[in-house]
Design a protein around this motif. Structure first.
Motif, short mmCIF file in Angstrom:
data_model
loop_
_atom_site.label_atom_id
_atom_site.label_comp_id
_atom_site.label_asym_id
_atom_site.label_seq_id
_atom_site.Cartn_x
_atom_site.Cartn_y
_atom_site.Cartn_z
N LEU A 42 3.23 -3.52 -8.48
CA LEU A 42 4.17 -3.13 -9.54
C LEU A 42 5.06 -4.30 -9.96
O LEU A 42 5.33 -4.49 -11.14
CB LEU A 42 5.02 -1.95 -9.08
CG LEU A 42 4.28 -0.64 -8.90
CD1 LEU A 42 5.19 0.40 -8.28
CD2 LEU A 42 3.68 -0.16 -10.21
N GLU A 43 5.50 -5.06 -8.97
CA GLU A 43 6.35 -6.22 -9.28
C GLU A 43 5.59 -7.20 -10.16
O GLU A 43 6.11 -7.70 -11.16
CB GLU A 43 6.76 -6.89 -7.97
CG GLU A 43 7.66 -8.09 -8.15
CD GLU A 43 7.98 -8.74 -6.82
OE1 GLU A 43 8.06 -9.98 -6.80
OE2 GLU A 43 8.15 -8.02 -5.82
N GLN A 44 4.34 -7.48 -9.80
CA GLN A 44 3.57 -8.43 -10.60
C GLN A 44 3.25 -7.87 -11.99
O GLN A 44 3.34 -8.59 -12.98
CB GLN A 44 2.28 -8.84 -9.89
CG GLN A 44 1.60 -9.97 -10.67
CD GLN A 44 0.27 -10.35 -10.12
OE1 GLN A 44 -0.54 -9.46 -9.82
NE2 GLN A 44 0.02 -11.63 -10.02
N LEU A 45 2.88 -6.61 -12.06
CA LEU A 45 2.57 -6.00 -13.35
C LEU A 45 3.78 -6.04 -14.28
O LEU A 45 3.67 -6.36 -15.47
CB LEU A 45 2.08 -4.56 -13.18
CG LEU A 45 1.65 -3.83 -14.45
CD1 LEU A 45 0.47 -4.54 -15.12
CD2 LEU A 45 1.29 -2.40 -14.13
N ALA A 46 4.95 -5.73 -13.74
CA ALA A 46 6.18 -5.77 -14.55
C ALA A 46 6.48 -7.18 -15.03
O ALA A 46 6.98 -7.38 -16.13
CB ALA A 46 7.36 -5.23 -13.73
N ARG A 47 6.15 -8.16 -14.21
CA ARG A 47 6.47 -9.56 -14.52
C ARG A 47 5.47 -10.21 -15.47
O ARG A 47 5.86 -10.90 -16.40
CB ARG A 47 6.56 -10.35 -13.21
CG ARG A 47 7.16 -11.71 -13.32
CD ARG A 47 7.44 -12.36 -11.95
NE ARG A 47 6.59 -11.97 -10.85
CZ ARG A 47 5.41 -12.52 -10.57
NH1 ARG A 47 4.93 -13.49 -11.31
NH2 ARG A 47 4.71 -12.09 -9.53
N VAL A 48 4.16 -9.98 -15.26
CA VAL A 48 3.16 -10.75 -16.01
C VAL A 48 2.26 -9.92 -16.91
O VAL A 48 1.53 -10.47 -17.73
CB VAL A 48 2.26 -11.60 -15.07
CG1 VAL A 48 3.11 -12.54 -14.24
CG2 VAL A 48 1.37 -10.73 -14.19
N GLY A 49 2.27 -8.60 -16.77
CA GLY A 49 1.40 -7.76 -17.59
C GLY A 49 0.00 -7.66 -17.02
O GLY A 49 -0.34 -8.29 -16.01
N PHE A 50 -0.82 -6.87 -17.67
CA PHE A 50 -2.16 -6.57 -17.16
C PHE A 50 -3.10 -7.76 -17.23
O PHE A 50 -3.83 -8.04 -16.28
CB PHE A 50 -2.77 -5.39 -17.93
CG PHE A 50 -4.09 -4.93 -17.40
CD1 PHE A 50 -4.16 -4.17 -16.24
CD2 PHE A 50 -5.28 -5.26 -18.04
CE1 PHE A 50 -5.37 -3.73 -15.74
CE2 PHE A 50 -6.50 -4.83 -17.55
CZ PHE A 50 -6.54 -4.07 -16.39
N ASP A 51 -3.11 -8.47 -18.35
CA ASP A 51 -4.07 -9.57 -18.53
C ASP A 51 -3.91 -10.65 -17.46
O ASP A 51 -4.90 -11.21 -16.98
CB ASP A 51 -3.95 -10.18 -19.92
CG ASP A 51 -4.51 -9.28 -21.00
OD1 ASP A 51 -5.33 -8.39 -20.67
OD2 ASP A 51 -4.13 -9.44 -22.17
N ARG A 52 -2.68 -10.95 -17.08
CA ARG A 52 -2.44 -12.01 -16.10
C ARG A 52 -2.27 -11.45 -14.67
O ARG A 52 -2.02 -12.21 -13.74
CB ARG A 52 -1.22 -12.83 -16.52
CG ARG A 52 -1.52 -13.60 -17.79
CD ARG A 52 -0.41 -14.50 -18.30
NE ARG A 52 0.59 -14.91 -17.33
CZ ARG A 52 1.89 -14.96 -17.58
NH1 ARG A 52 2.35 -14.62 -18.78
NH2 ARG A 52 2.73 -15.35 -16.66
N PHE A 53 -2.41 -10.14 -14.52
CA PHE A 53 -2.33 -9.50 -13.20
C PHE A 53 -3.46 -10.02 -12.33
O PHE A 53 -4.60 -10.11 -12.75
CB PHE A 53 -2.46 -7.98 -13.39
CG PHE A 53 -2.28 -7.18 -12.13
CD1 PHE A 53 -1.02 -6.74 -11.76
CD2 PHE A 53 -3.35 -6.87 -11.32
CE1 PHE A 53 -0.83 -5.99 -10.61
CE2 PHE A 53 -3.19 -6.12 -10.17
CZ PHE A 53 -1.92 -5.68 -9.81
N SER A 54 -3.13 -10.34 -11.07
CA SER A 54 -4.11 -10.95 -10.17
C SER A 54 -4.04 -10.29 -8.80
O SER A 54 -2.99 -10.30 -8.15
CB SER A 54 -3.80 -12.45 -10.05
OG SER A 54 -4.38 -13.00 -8.90
N ILE A 55 -5.16 -9.75 -8.35
CA ILE A 55 -5.20 -9.14 -7.02
C ILE A 55 -4.94 -10.19 -5.94
O ILE A 55 -4.16 -9.91 -5.01
CB ILE A 55 -6.52 -8.37 -6.79
CG1 ILE A 55 -6.50 -7.09 -7.63
CG2 ILE A 55 -6.72 -8.06 -5.31
CD1 ILE A 55 -7.72 -6.21 -7.51
N PRO A 56 -5.51 -11.40 -6.02
CA PRO A 56 -5.15 -12.40 -5.00
C PRO A 56 -3.65 -12.70 -4.95
O PRO A 56 -3.08 -12.88 -3.87
CB PRO A 56 -5.96 -13.64 -5.42
CG PRO A 56 -7.16 -13.07 -6.12
CD PRO A 56 -6.62 -11.87 -6.87
#
Length: 185
Positions: A9-23
């Motif tokens: 959630l933190e990453q999604l809020a910060r970078v959005g879906f396109d730049r979301f990275s599981i690693p």
């Protein structure tokens, strides 16, 4: 909440879906990326679980037996959600990445599941109790509350504290005009 889901959630809020990275989520949570991929094969799967888990607490917001109390509880829960990583993630998806049908479906599903379990149940109960006029559309009540809170958080960049939520609920339930006075002057 699971550290991986919070990191997602933190990453999604910060970078959005396109730049979301599981690693990157794995690194934020201090986990091994292969174990994350075993549990969530796609980023959509991970995001869906994270949003659903983050919204589980909303079920406690309604059911008091009083429409005003239920709306205040729903409003306070929504205000808390709007300020959270999950809330920012959902709104980022809906507002800035809303053209992506898969993402929109994830966000609406996560939000809709909670709404069906809480807000709509509270509104149906209020209608059955006679707390709402039968001509009032329950969605208008809920969307007016949600819209006021979203405006407060994202446009005004202000905290919708308890007094603000109560004031909005009172305007929704009582109207803004002085009772008995004609407003057509």
């Amino acid at each position: 909440m699971d550290a991986l889901l919070e990191a997602a959630l933190e990453q999604l809020a910060r970078v959005g879906f396109d730049r979301f990275s599981i690693p990157e989520v794995a690194a934020l949570a201090g986990a091994n990326k292969t174990s994350v991929y075993r549990r969530w094969p796609t980023k959509a799967d991970l995001i869906k679980d994270a949003l659903r888990t983050a919204m589980d607490h909303a079920e406690e917001a309604a059911g008091s037996g009083s429409l005003r109390t239920d709306l205040i509880g729903l409003g306070q829960t929504l205000a808390e959600f709007l300020r959270s990583n999950a809330g920012r993630s959902v709104m980022r998806i809906l507002l800035s990445e809303g053209d992506n049908a898969e993402l929109r479906a994830i966000a609406i599903s996560a939000y809709g599941d909670v709404a069906r379990r809480t807000a709509w149940i509270a509104m149906d109960t209020a209608l059955r109790r006679g707390d709402l006029r039968p001509t009032v559309e329950p969605s208008t009540v809920l969307f007016t509350l949600a819209g006021a809170l979203m405006h407060r958080v994202w446009v005004e960049k202000a905290d919708p504290g308890e007094a603000y939520v109560q004031g909005v609920v009172d305007i929704i339930l009582n109207g803004a005009a002085v009772q008995g006075r004609s407003q057509d002057r």
